[in-house]
Design a protein around this motif. Structure first.
Motif, PDB file in Angstrom:
ATOM      1  N   HIS A 286       0.840  -1.197   0.000  1.00 22.06           N
ATOM      2  CA  HIS A 286       0.000   0.000   0.000  1.00 22.06           C
ATOM      3  C   HIS A 286       0.876   1.250   0.000  1.00 22.06           C
ATOM      4  O   HIS A 286       1.942   1.247  -0.613  1.00 22.06           O
ATOM      5  CB  HIS A 286      -0.962  -0.054   1.187  1.00 22.06           C
ATOM      6  CG  HIS A 286      -1.888  -1.224   1.147  1.00 22.06           C
ATOM      7  ND1 HIS A 286      -3.027  -1.241   0.387  1.00 22.06           N
ATOM      8  CD2 HIS A 286      -1.821  -2.435   1.768  1.00 22.06           C
ATOM      9  CE1 HIS A 286      -3.638  -2.415   0.523  1.00 22.06           C
ATOM     10  NE2 HIS A 286      -2.930  -3.155   1.354  1.00 22.06           N
ATOM     11  N   ILE A 287       0.453   2.296   0.675  1.00 21.39           N
ATOM     12  CA  ILE A 287       1.126   3.596   0.589  1.00 21.39           C
ATOM     13  C   ILE A 287       2.033   3.785   1.803  1.00 21.39           C
ATOM     14  O   ILE A 287       1.555   3.865   2.939  1.00 21.39           O
ATOM     15  CB  ILE A 287       0.096   4.740   0.513  1.00 21.39           C
ATOM     16  CG1 ILE A 287      -0.835   4.517  -0.682  1.00 21.39           C
ATOM     17  CG2 ILE A 287       0.793   6.087   0.400  1.00 21.39           C
ATOM     18  CD1 ILE A 287      -2.011   5.488  -0.719  1.00 21.39           C
ATOM     19  N   SER A 288       3.327   3.867   1.574  1.00 23.88           N
ATOM     20  CA  SER A 288       4.295   4.049   2.641  1.00 23.88           C
ATOM     21  C   SER A 288       4.693   5.521   2.740  1.00 23.88           C
ATOM     22  O   SER A 288       4.513   6.299   1.793  1.00 23.88           O
ATOM     23  CB  SER A 288       5.545   3.189   2.392  1.00 23.88           C
ATOM     24  OG  SER A 288       5.202   1.829   2.232  1.00 23.88           O
ATOM     25  N   ASP A 289       5.251   5.905   3.901  1.00 28.96           N
ATOM     26  CA  ASP A 289       5.739   7.281   4.048  1.00 28.96           C
ATOM     27  C   ASP A 289       6.980   7.306   4.931  1.00 28.96           C
ATOM     28  O   ASP A 289       7.189   6.424   5.770  1.00 28.96           O
ATOM     29  CB  ASP A 289       4.648   8.197   4.609  1.00 28.96           C
ATOM     30  CG  ASP A 289       4.192   7.800   5.999  1.00 28.96           C
ATOM     31  OD1 ASP A 289       4.853   8.202   6.974  1.00 28.96           O
ATOM     32  OD2 ASP A 289       3.176   7.084   6.115  1.00 28.96           O
ATOM     33  N   TYR A 290       7.798   8.341   4.723  1.00 27.63           N
ATOM     34  CA  TYR A 290       9.066   8.500   5.434  1.00 27.63           C
ATOM     35  C   TYR A 290       9.215   9.958   5.827  1.00 27.63           C
ATOM     36  O   TYR A 290       9.008  10.854   5.007  1.00 27.63           O
ATOM     37  CB  TYR A 290      10.229   8.060   4.538  1.00 27.63           C
ATOM     38  CG  TYR A 290      11.590   8.471   5.039  1.00 27.63           C
ATOM     39  CD1 TYR A 290      12.135   7.889   6.182  1.00 27.63           C
ATOM     40  CD2 TYR A 290      12.335   9.435   4.370  1.00 27.63           C
ATOM     41  CE1 TYR A 290      13.375   8.267   6.641  1.00 27.63           C
ATOM     42  CE2 TYR A 290      13.589   9.817   4.830  1.00 27.63           C
ATOM     43  CZ  TYR A 290      14.097   9.224   5.967  1.00 27.63           C
ATOM     44  OH  TYR A 290      15.331   9.603   6.419  1.00 27.63           O
ATOM     45  N   THR A 291       9.572  10.210   7.097  1.00 24.83           N
ATOM     46  CA  THR A 291       9.640  11.577   7.613  1.00 24.83           C
ATOM     47  C   THR A 291      10.979  11.831   8.291  1.00 24.83           C
ATOM     48  O   THR A 291      11.525  10.943   8.969  1.00 24.83           O
ATOM     49  CB  THR A 291       8.511  11.824   8.634  1.00 24.83           C
ATOM     50  OG1 THR A 291       7.249  11.671   7.988  1.00 24.83           O
ATOM     51  CG2 THR A 291       8.597  13.225   9.236  1.00 24.83           C
ATOM     52  N   ILE A 292      11.517  13.036   8.124  1.00 24.87           N
ATOM     53  CA  ILE A 292      12.610  13.512   8.962  1.00 24.87           C
ATOM     54  C   ILE A 292      12.143  14.820   9.594  1.00 24.87           C
ATOM     55  O   ILE A 292      11.474  15.632   8.946  1.00 24.87           O
ATOM     56  CB  ILE A 292      13.918  13.725   8.183  1.00 24.87           C
ATOM     57  CG1 ILE A 292      13.723  14.705   7.027  1.00 24.87           C
ATOM     58  CG2 ILE A 292      14.471  12.406   7.677  1.00 24.87           C
ATOM     59  CD1 ILE A 292      15.032  15.089   6.340  1.00 24.87           C
ATOM     60  N   ALA A 293      12.462  15.005  10.880  1.00 24.42           N
ATOM     61  CA  ALA A 293      12.006  16.196  11.591  1.00 24.42           C
ATOM     62  C   ALA A 293      13.027  16.568  12.647  1.00 24.42           C
ATOM     63  O   ALA A 293      13.693  15.702  13.227  1.00 24.42           O
ATOM     64  CB  ALA A 293      10.638  15.961  12.231  1.00 24.42           C
ATOM     65  N   GLY A 294      13.151  17.862  12.902  1.00 21.85           N
ATOM     66  CA  GLY A 294      14.044  18.357  13.937  1.00 21.85           C
ATOM     67  C   GLY A 294      13.375  19.464  14.725  1.00 21.85           C
ATOM     68  O   GLY A 294      12.450  20.127  14.238  1.00 21.85           O
ATOM     69  N   GLY A 295      13.840  19.653  15.954  1.00 23.64           N
ATOM     70  CA  GLY A 295      13.256  20.691  16.787  1.00 23.64           C
ATOM     71  C   GLY A 295      14.260  21.223  17.787  1.00 23.64           C
ATOM     72  O   GLY A 295      15.245  20.561  18.123  1.00 23.64           O
ATOM     73  N   LEU A 296      14.007  22.430  18.279  1.00 21.15           N
ATOM     74  CA  LEU A 296      14.847  23.051  19.297  1.00 21.15           C
ATOM     75  C   LEU A 296      13.940  23.743  20.306  1.00 21.15           C
ATOM     76  O   LEU A 296      13.063  24.532  19.921  1.00 21.15           O
ATOM     77  CB  LEU A 296      15.812  24.064  18.673  1.00 21.15           C
ATOM     78  CG  LEU A 296      16.752  24.763  19.659  1.00 21.15           C
ATOM     79  CD1 LEU A 296      17.688  23.741  20.318  1.00 21.15           C
ATOM     80  CD2 LEU A 296      17.555  25.858  18.956  1.00 21.15           C
ATOM     81  N   TYR A 297      14.155  23.453  21.606  1.00 24.45           N
ATOM     82  CA  TYR A 297      13.330  24.005  22.676  1.00 24.45           C
ATOM     83  C   TYR A 297      14.230  24.526  23.794  1.00 24.45           C
ATOM     84  O   TYR A 297      15.294  23.958  24.071  1.00 24.45           O
ATOM     85  CB  TYR A 297      12.380  22.934  23.236  1.00 24.45           C
ATOM     86  CG  TYR A 297      11.305  22.552  22.251  1.00 24.45           C
ATOM     87  CD1 TYR A 297      10.033  23.116  22.336  1.00 24.45           C
ATOM     88  CD2 TYR A 297      11.563  21.659  21.216  1.00 24.45           C
ATOM     89  CE1 TYR A 297       9.046  22.782  21.414  1.00 24.45           C
ATOM     90  CE2 TYR A 297      10.587  21.325  20.296  1.00 24.45           C
ATOM     91  CZ  TYR A 297       9.326  21.893  20.404  1.00 24.45           C
ATOM     92  OH  TYR A 297       8.361  21.575  19.477  1.00 24.45           O
ATOM     93  N   ILE A 298      13.806  25.616  24.405  1.00 23.45           N
ATOM     94  CA  ILE A 298      14.502  26.171  25.554  1.00 23.45           C
ATOM     95  C   ILE A 298      13.596  26.050  26.771  1.00 23.45           C
ATOM     96  O   ILE A 298      12.405  26.371  26.705  1.00 23.45           O
ATOM     97  CB  ILE A 298      14.925  27.643  25.315  1.00 23.45           C
ATOM     98  CG1 ILE A 298      15.709  28.161  26.523  1.00 23.45           C
ATOM     99  CG2 ILE A 298      13.731  28.525  24.977  1.00 23.45           C
ATOM    100  CD1 ILE A 298      16.391  29.496  26.260  1.00 23.45           C
ATOM    101  N   TYR A 299      14.157  25.525  27.863  1.00 20.45           N
ATOM    102  CA  TYR A 299      13.393  25.279  29.079  1.00 20.45           C
ATOM    103  C   TYR A 299      13.900  26.175  30.211  1.00 20.45           C
ATOM    104  O   TYR A 299      15.098  26.463  30.307  1.00 20.45           O
ATOM    105  CB  TYR A 299      13.530  23.814  29.524  1.00 20.45           C
ATOM    106  CG  TYR A 299      12.693  22.852  28.732  1.00 20.45           C
ATOM    107  CD1 TYR A 299      11.459  22.428  29.198  1.00 20.45           C
ATOM    108  CD2 TYR A 299      13.144  22.332  27.522  1.00 20.45           C
ATOM    109  CE1 TYR A 299      10.686  21.522  28.490  1.00 20.45           C
ATOM    110  CE2 TYR A 299      12.387  21.434  26.799  1.00 20.45           C
ATOM    111  CZ  TYR A 299      11.155  21.034  27.288  1.00 20.45           C
ATOM    112  OH  TYR A 299      10.395  20.139  26.575  1.00 20.45           O
ATOM    113  N   TYR A 300      12.962  26.533  31.085  1.00 18.44           N
ATOM    114  CA  TYR A 300      13.292  27.335  32.264  1.00 18.44           C
ATOM    115  C   TYR A 300      12.700  26.655  33.492  1.00 18.44           C
ATOM    116  O   TYR A 300      11.509  26.320  33.512  1.00 18.44           O
ATOM    117  CB  TYR A 300      12.710  28.744  32.126  1.00 18.44           C
ATOM    118  CG  TYR A 300      12.927  29.608  33.351  1.00 18.44           C
ATOM    119  CD1 TYR A 300      14.190  30.108  33.667  1.00 18.44           C
ATOM    120  CD2 TYR A 300      11.857  29.914  34.194  1.00 18.44           C
ATOM    121  CE1 TYR A 300      14.388  30.885  34.789  1.00 18.44           C
ATOM    122  CE2 TYR A 300      12.047  30.707  35.328  1.00 18.44           C
ATOM    123  CZ  TYR A 300      13.320  31.183  35.616  1.00 18.44           C
ATOM    124  OH  TYR A 300      13.512  31.963  36.731  1.00 18.44           O
TER     125      TYR A 300
END
Length: 529
Positions: free
Chosen positions: A321-335
């Motif tokens: 069937h229908i396959s998918d591939y993802t790349i993702a990045g993130g940046l967070y600052i915590y206090y």
């Protein structure tokens, strides 16, 4: 729904979505009755023998955590040495002066599922800690901060803390189940009995219990599903979790790889082996293989401020069937607003490649996060924001709220409650040029009774709302899925437990073909070595 991670190791014929007319289930064969009777006969004998040699003492269910297993690196103010500096000598271990207590139910019962679903997934071996209940729904956390697999219920500690460098654990669960709709079909329901044989092996080196120092851990669970009257529906699932961590004081790195090779209608995980989450997107038995790579890097800037970098790469592979591939990045600052409260803000961005004829898509998110360890018995995690998704076709940007919520609560000895909720967007594996927004809530309550008896109740709900990724395509499907699973388990000895459960799950869709309901009754026994 989705679940799991992996590449195809070999190819099987596709499962039919519904059975032919006229198929009926024959009476169970004698080996089934023999096996079930043998399990309970052995359990009774073991219990009688055990009462004469062991004290009737059972530690509380999931004792209150002291800290989060995935707490930010700033939880400790002093740097922690790397693995080679911190491993104590095994020769220094003392011999215990008293018999080892019986394991808790979280250790003993394989059904203390996340699953219902999320950030720490698969058995993470917490000792004095419970992982933040980061919600991650039946399809996994996806590439959106903090998500993970499909576990709404936190894992129990399977490996006791010790001074040893090398750790291992081995268990075997056998289930006998009657299922009244093995194809989760709208019409022509077919029932059958099946056996599930599910060994689990865990090996590791370093601080795999607390994960505050360097460590490396591997979990592997093959699962054989054997039907009595429909052997052509036999399935062999495999779940693999590999994780490693490094802590130099200011910098903490965690890298994990989750793989699931699934061949049935369920979205099973290490936490959910009974089938709480079903693949409603496919609405039938199918093959789904998933890889999920996850990297987290936390860096201390000051005593109150730290950064968290994220990288996620999930692959959902449908052989037919229908396959998918993802790349993702993130940046967070915590206090660290208060000693037990951390707030963070940041963004996540990524790109998803989808098989033809579906459309590739990109997305950006802005999220606000909260970690709140109210007491040693109560922990709360929350993340909320908005996602902007673009499509490489001829339609406008799709804006949608995204959120995650997780809660663990241990008010009394023997009482345990977990809750998770969230919303995420996933490409459909069965309908071209359509995504669906999965919004879910799930929880589990567990109570110890009479020292060795444990009552559990799991329940969950998910809405899947389909959206078009191309202006020329009309997306109208909307599914409401829910389940409930009461269970009773008995801890017979430190190495044997047995129980019974009932599972009802149901999908109600505005397209009748995708609607179905299913009932299962199962008995199970678990040996720990």
């Amino acid at each position: 729904m989705r679940t799991g991670f992996a590449l195809t190791m070999y190819r099987f014929a596709a499962f039919p979505h519904r059975a032919a007319d006229g198929i009926t289930c024959r009476a169970p064969r004698s080996p089934i009755l023999s096996l079930v009777a043998g399990i309970f006969f052995a359990a009774v004998l073991a219990a009688q023998a055990q009462e004469s040699v062991e004290p009737d003492v059972l530690p509380s269910l999931a004792e209150p955590p002291a800290a989060s297993a995935e707490a930010p690196p700033s939880v400790s103010t002093e740097p922690l040495p790397a693995l080679p500096q911190s491993l104590p000598s095994t020769a220094a271990e003392s011999v215990p002066s008293a018999p080892e207590p019986l394991p808790s139910s979280e250790q003993a019962f394989p059904s203390s599922s996340e699953p219902l679903s999320p950030s720490t997934n698969y058995p993470t071996a917490q000792t004095t800690v419970v992982p933040p209940p980061v919600a991650a729904g039946p399809y996994g956390g996806g590439p959106y901060g903090g998500g993970g697999t499909y576990n709404v219920f936190p894992a129990g500690e399977t490996i006791s803390p010790s001074g040893r460098i090398f750790h291992y654990e081995l268990s075997l669960t056998v289930r006998g189940v009657w299922d009244d709709n093995i194809f989760i079909s709208h019409t022509n329901k077919v029932s059958d009995y099946y056996f599930a044989i599910e060994p689990v092996i865990t090996i590791g080196v370093g601080d795999i219990a607390g994960r505050n120092r360097s460590y490396l851990r591997l979990d592997y669970m093959p699962s054989a599903i054997l039907f009595v009257d429909h052997s052509d529906q036999d399935a062999f699932n495999q779940l693999i979790h590999l994780e490693g961590g490094y802590n130099s004081g200011r910098l903490t790195l965690t890298l994990s790889e989750d793989i699931a090779l699934l061949e049935s209608a369920n979205l099973n995980s290490f936490f959910d082996t009974t089938g709480l989450w079903a693949n409603t997107d496919a609405s039938g038995p199918t093959r789904l293989n998933i890889f999920y790579t996850r990297l987290r890097a936390d860096y201390e800037l000051t005593g109150k401020v730290y950064l968290q970098g994220e990288f996620d790469s999930p692959t959902y592979f449908y052989p037919s069937h229908i396959s998918d591939y993802t790349i993702a990045g993130g940046l967070y600052i915590y206090y660290r607003w208060l000693p037990k409260v951390s707030v963070g803000i940041g963004g996540t961005f990524g790109y998803t490649w989808v098989d033809d004829p579906s459309t590739n898509q990109s997305f950006e998110q802005i999220n606000l996060r909260l970690n709140y360890e109210v007491t040693a018995k109560l922990f709360l995690y929350a993340s909320a924001g908005v996602e902007f998704r673009q499509f490489d076709g001829n339609r406008d940007t799709y804006d949608s709220p995204v959120f995650e919520l997780g809660l663990t609560y241990h008010p009394f000895s023997g009482t345990y409650l977990t809750l998770a909720a969230g919303r995420r967007i996933y490409p459909s594996g069965y309908v071209s040029n359509q995504d669906f927004g999965a919004t879910y809530v799930a929880g589990r309550f567990q109570q110890r009774l009479f020292h060795r008896v444990y009552f559990g109740l799991g329940a969950g709900y998910e809405n899947s709302d389909y959206i078009s990724t191309n202006r020329d395509v009309s997306a109208t499907r909307n599914d409401d899925y829910w389940f409930i699973e009461p269970s009773v388990d008995v801890l017979i000895t430190r190495w044997l437990s047995a129980g019974v459960y009932y599972l009802h799950r149901e999908d109600s869709s505005n397209e009748d073909f995708f609607s179905w309901e299913d009932n299962q009754v199962g008995v199970r026994a678990t040996l720990r070595f």
